[in-house]
Enzyme design. Structure first.
Site, PDB file in Angstrom:
ATOM      1  N   GLU A  47      35.678 -20.584  -4.549  1.00 50.11           N
ATOM      2  CA  GLU A  47      34.760 -21.210  -3.584  1.00 50.11           C
ATOM      3  C   GLU A  47      33.649 -20.284  -3.136  1.00 50.11           C
ATOM      4  OE1 GLU A  47      38.411 -19.748  -1.207  1.00 50.11           O
ATOM      5  OE2 GLU A  47      38.013 -20.778  -3.097  1.00 50.11           O
ATOM      6  N   HIS A  77      39.218 -16.506  -5.479  1.00 46.29           N
ATOM      7  CA  HIS A  77      38.644 -17.528  -4.604  1.00 46.29           C
ATOM      8  C   HIS A  77      37.353 -18.060  -5.226  1.00 46.29           C
ATOM      9  CE1 HIS A  77      41.172 -16.881  -0.942  1.00 46.29           C
ATOM     10  NE2 HIS A  77      41.353 -15.698  -1.521  1.00 46.29           N
ATOM     11  N   CYS A 104      44.726 -18.646  -4.415  1.00 44.62           N
ATOM     12  CA  CYS A 104      45.333 -17.439  -3.840  1.00 44.62           C
ATOM     13  C   CYS A 104      46.769 -17.731  -3.408  1.00 44.62           C
ATOM     14  CB  CYS A 104      44.474 -16.927  -2.688  1.00 44.62           C
ATOM     15  SG  CYS A 104      44.856 -15.230  -2.191  1.00 44.62           S
TER      16      CYS A 104
END
Length: 571
Positions: free
Chosen positions: A512, A510, A381
């Site tokens: 994750e 993102h 990001c």
């Protein structure tokens, strides 16, 4: 529908989320359809505008919901996809009630402050009540569950109370009085726990379990010991070893479809890998909120997941981005040099997302150092955006390169990073590009394309309101910064790779949020592989680990292995 309520007492932050997630994992391992709900008693509508220093990270769901980080635990442990309705806040309830009242839906009736439960498609719902019993803001929810247990029937409702058993150093004795007081208060509010999960430093003695059982009115075999372990991957095993699956099945009359043994064996192997990794890899996390670990909890979990797949123990060095800055350095020179020493000792650099101008120059500096020294780099990001700004300044020679987010004058010029046209600036919260979006691969000459197993597109979760300016993409690509992944309309740059670098990758999304213990996120896996010098061989082998003993395959075994008992003693 069967409901399992997980409440907490004595203090907050003792692991209700991990225990709730582990219970869901055990139920799912038996073939049941499971979901989770997190109840937060605060008046905010959602977690979108929270400070990372106060509540930790904001977790983003597929549907764009900005929720409490505990829902990230649920998704990672149970490998399920949750929605924004799985996070209930007092503010969300009040907003819903007031909107209905303004429309006249209640026709003049008095509205009471309780929680209603709708029938859901899953068979088991794990409900975690945030905070601790006795918090004034949580009282309406406790009363709601007191009524709810009779509405659904006791055979469909189970209450598990998580409580701390402190062990003062002065005596070394495990104390049960705080737990007794917490249970007494819970029973006074009309809820009798069926199980008590006792959090402790070391395993409970039989005498302590008997004491808790006697004075808290819970059978001895339902007083669970959840002592400190080497990792959270032990918790499902710890609960299973105490026959929780059988006890819950008897109480809730559950019909299990499959044996849980193969699923638990995979968790056992996971825990074994975590404790027996043969080498270390140092990753510098250059962020803005590094003083609180929960601020980057999903990022850190994704690094650990990638490390487990590579048989590595990931050591994360957290560096405050503004400590790397020279011109704006207001701290002591010692802090500055210590930060740079940490960065230079690292095998890889990760620059995560964030908001605000503080530390952005430090992130740019970290990207520059990684690029010039061939150190593996992953920008997520804002980390992607700052890498683009750095490249514009130092490779293209555009010294004023920056983002509209940080430089007001940039709006009058031609910024490298621009505000998205659809960004709504009329309110705070829920105004970003949120949730799952499709990213199309533009070329097959891409490291990320290989790491994603050569798919045409990927679905990843987003949380941003600024993007790379498409006007300068051609200039950037001419100098070697390739944008290999685009949005469906081709306007947004989603994946960046630097040609000729061992691993210099940026992603606007993102990854994750979708990382799982047994299925690591591709960009994070690439970073760890590159940091250990294994990326090229991994891709050459068709994105599978070497079959030799020093590397684990990414696939986890379904068969029983002769692994030691990992739950018998604390860390």
């Amino acid at each position: 529908m069967k409901y399992i309520l997980v409440s907490g007492g004595v203090i907050s932050g003792i692991g209700k989320g991990v225990i709730a997630s582990s219970l869901g994992t055990l139920m799912k391992s038996c073939g049941l359809r499971v979901t989770s709900i997190k109840i937060d008693p605060y008046l905010n509508i959602d977690a979108g505008t929270f400070s990372p220093y106060e509540h930790g990270e904001v977790f983003v769901l597929d549907d764009g919901g900005e929720v409490d980080l505990d829902l990230g635990n649920y998704e990672r442990f149970m490998d399920v996809t949750l929605h924004q309705d799985n996070n209930i806040t007092t503010g969300k309830i009040y907003q819903h009630v007031i909107q209905k009242e303004r429309r006249g839906d209640y026709l003049g009736k008095t509205v009471q402050d309780t929680v209603d439960g709708d029938e859901l498609e899953p068979e088991v719902c794990i409900v975690e009540l945030g905070g601790t019993v006795g918090d004034i803001e949580g009282m309406p929810f406790v009363e709601a569950f007191r009524q709810f247990q009779f509405r659904v029937g006791r055979e469909n409702f189970c209450s598990i109370h998580v409580s701390l058993i402190p062990q003062p150093k002065a005596t070394g004795e495990q104390k049960t009085k705080p737990t007794q007081a917490s249970i007494r208060e819970l029973r006074g509010l009309g809820l009798q726990p069926d199980f008590i999960a006792c959090r402790s430093l070391t395993p409970l003695s039989n005498e302590v379990q008997e004491k808790v059982s006697m004075f808290c009115h819970v059978p001895f075999n339902k007083v669970l010991c959840v002592h400190d372990c080497a990792s959270v991957y032990h918790v499902p095993l710890l609960l299973a070893n105490q026959d929780v699956i059988t006890l819950l099945g008897e109480q809730l009359k559950l019909q299990y479809r499959t044996s849980h043994r193969s699923a638990l064996n995979r968790w056992k192997e996971l825990a074994y890998r975590f404790e027996n990794a043969t080498r270390n890899v140092q990753i510098a996390l250059v962020g803005k909120y590094t003083k609180l670990e929960d601020s980057y909890i999903s990022v850190m979990k994704a690094l650990f997941h990638a490390g487990l797949a590579c048989n590595c123990k990931v050591q994360i060095t957290r560096i405050e981005a503004d400590d790397l800055e020279v011109e704006t350095q207001e701290k002591s020179p010692v802090t500055y040099h210590e930060a740079w020493q940490k960065l230079c000792k690292s095998n890889g650099v990760l620059v995560p997302g964030g908001f605000g101008s503080r530390g952005c120059e430090g992130k740019i500096t970290a990207a520059k150092w990684a690029r010039e020294n061939n150190i593996p780099y992953l920008g997520v990001c804002l980390g992607l955006q700052m890498a683009v700004v750095e490249f514009g300044r130092n490779v293209l020679g555009w010294k004023n390169s920056h983002s509209q987010e940080f430089e007001e004058d940039m709006k009058k010029e031609n910024p490298m990073i621009i505000e998205m046209p659809e960004h709504n600036t009329g309110q705070m919260g829920g105004t970003m590009r949120l949730g799952s979006r499709k990213t199309l691969f533009k070329t097959e000459e891409s490291v990320m394309w290989h790491l994603y197993n050569k798919v045409e597109f990927v679905q990843e979760r987003h949380r941003h309101r600024y993007e790379v300016n498409p006007q300068f993409v051609k200039d950037l690509e001419t100098k070697g910064m390739k944008f290999v992944g685009h949005s469906e309309d081709g306007e947004r740059m989603e994946i960046m790779e630097l040609k000729g670098h061992p691993y210099f990758v940026g992603v606007q999304y993102h990854p994750e949020y979708l990382s799982r213990p047994m299925k690591p996120a591709a960009p994070y896996l690439g970073l760890i592989l590159a940091a250990t010098g294994k990326l090229s061989s991994f891709i050459t082998n068709g994105c599978r680990m070497s079959p030799r003993n020093e590397h684990f395959d990414l696939e986890y075994s379904d068969t029983e292995e002769d692994l030691p008992d990992l739950t018998s003693s604390p860390s």
